[in-house]
Scaffold this active site. Structure first.
Site, PDB file in Angstrom:
ATOM      1  N   HIS A 142      -4.179 -15.857   8.844  1.00  0.00           N
ATOM      2  CA  HIS A 142      -3.430 -14.731   8.503  1.00  0.00           C
ATOM      3  C   HIS A 142      -3.954 -13.549   9.554  1.00  0.00           C
ATOM      4  CE1 HIS A 142      -1.718 -16.835   5.380  1.00  0.00           C
ATOM      5  NE2 HIS A 142      -2.664 -16.890   4.751  1.00  0.00           N
ATOM      6  N   ARG A 161       1.877 -11.796   4.642  1.00  0.00           N
ATOM      7  CA  ARG A 161       3.506 -11.779   4.873  1.00  0.00           C
ATOM      8  C   ARG A 161       4.086 -11.621   6.337  1.00  0.00           C
ATOM      9  NH1 ARG A 161       5.058 -10.498  -0.376  1.00  0.00           N
ATOM     10  NH2 ARG A 161       7.179 -11.007   0.091  1.00  0.00           N
ATOM     11  N   PRO A 215       0.892  -1.051  -0.129  1.00  0.00           N
ATOM     12  CA  PRO A 215      -0.046   0.110   0.013  1.00  0.00           C
ATOM     13  C   PRO A 215       0.900   1.169   0.019  1.00  0.00           C
ATOM     14  CG  PRO A 215      -0.928  -1.651   1.861  1.00  0.00           C
ATOM     15  CD  PRO A 215       0.670  -2.158   1.268  1.00  0.00           C
ATOM     16  N   GLU A 216       0.416   2.094  -0.734  1.00  0.00           N
ATOM     17  CA  GLU A 216       1.317   3.452  -1.060  1.00  0.00           C
ATOM     18  C   GLU A 216       0.447   4.578  -0.264  1.00  0.00           C
ATOM     19  OE1 GLU A 216       3.036   4.081  -4.877  1.00  0.00           O
ATOM     20  OE2 GLU A 216       3.037   1.771  -5.115  1.00  0.00           O
ATOM     21  N   LYS A 249       3.433   6.749   4.637  1.00  0.00           N
ATOM     22  CA  LYS A 249       2.708   5.608   4.697  1.00  0.00           C
ATOM     23  C   LYS A 249       2.336   4.829   5.962  1.00  0.00           C
ATOM     24  CE  LYS A 249       5.612   4.226   0.364  1.00  0.00           C
ATOM     25  NZ  LYS A 249       6.154   3.353  -0.271  1.00  0.00           N
ATOM     26  N   ARG A 257      13.587  -3.494  -8.831  1.00  0.00           N
ATOM     27  CA  ARG A 257      12.001  -3.272  -8.875  1.00  0.00           C
ATOM     28  C   ARG A 257      11.844  -3.508 -10.411  1.00  0.00           C
ATOM     29  NH1 ARG A 257       9.314  -1.033  -4.482  1.00  0.00           N
ATOM     30  NH2 ARG A 257      10.782  -0.546  -2.680  1.00  0.00           N
TER      31      ARG A 257
END
Length: 273
Positions: free
Chosen positions: A91, A110, A2-3, A58, A262
């Protein structure tokens, strides 16, 4: 990951859901996510009332008045609010039981997300240590310091922008969009840009991140807002994820290269080195 537009959209959703709610109890299944004292996190939060939901770059900030939680979603983090029973999910890692009977759950496939519980007086020093740049607004993101920093750096412009030191909030999606809009090749050394190009990068950073906020962020893989809704910014992306498609500006084929590890999308005709 997420940005800034996605995190801001999450913040706005959580603000609607959580303001005035008091934490009754909490459970942490992955202690490594707590980067400050684990015992303090468990013992100091019950009884705290959420007075504001804020954001810096962020980072999400749960503001309890004297105490704050600084939360970073990293790659896959998201918040879910359950009004009754919480379903089993491997999760789900943090559970905040609230005074209206609901439960705020932090989900992270993650397990990269982080939480810092701080006294509010420590907030400024925290972000100073992170060397976090200004917010991407006309009021806070001033052009002259940005130009000066670019003129003194030989780093490629994309990795430099991703460092968060010059401006907060850009990630891989939006930096590709900014550089396409500014007609700047991502590999160009910052100090080799013309002043006109520097100004375009500055202005497009503000414009595109604000558009991302207005469109509720980009749902590319798993991102959802705090209300479980998709963003729509993905429908407005010009180059990110468009490999092999015609450039909207010149009809040349969009290509994807590797830069700093990237995937990087660009138009080789519009964005010449």
């Amino acid at each position: 990951m997420p940005e800034l537009p996605e995190v801001e959209t999450v913040r706005r959703g959580l603000e609607k859901l959580l303001l005035g709610r008091t934490i009754l109890s909490l459970e942490v299944k992955v202690p490594k996510m707590i980067k400050t004292s684990y015992d303090s996190f468990l013992h100091d939060l019950p009884g705290q009332t959420i007075q504001a939901m804020r954001r810096r770059g962020k980072y999400l900030i749960f503001d309890f008045g004297q105490l704050i939680i600084i939360s970073h979603l990293r790659m896959e983090g998201k918040y879910l609010l359950f009004t009754d029973q919480v379903p089993d999910n491997k999760h789900f890692h943090l559970f905040f039981k609230l005074d209206d009977g609901s439960t705020l759950v932090y989900q992270d496939v993650r397990k990269f997300g982080t939480f810092d519980l701080l006294d509010r007086k420590q907030e400024e020093a925290y972000f100073t240590r992170k060397e976090l740049g200004p917010e991407p607004t006309k009021k806070t993101f001033k052009y002259v310091p940005f130009e000066r920093a670019l003129m003194h750096s030989g780093k490629s412009i994309k990795p430099l922008l991703l460092e968060q030191k010059l401006v907060a909030g850009l990630g891989n999606i939006y930096v590709d969009e900014v550089l396409w809009a500014a007609k700047v090749h991502p590999e160009t050394p910052a100090n080799k840009l013309s002043k006109a190009a520097m100004k375009r990068v500055h202005d497009q950073t503000i414009a595109i991140l604000q558009l991302g906020i207005a469109k509720g962020g980009s749902t590319i893989r798993t991102y959802r807002n705090a209300l479980g809704e998709d963003g729509t910014m993905q429908n407005y992306l010009q180059v990110y994820g468009k490999t092999g498609q015609p450039c909207p500006r010149c009809a040349s084929m969009i290509v994807k290269i590797k830069l700093g590890g990237r995937g990087t999308h660009l138009c080789p005709h519009c964005q010449k080195r």
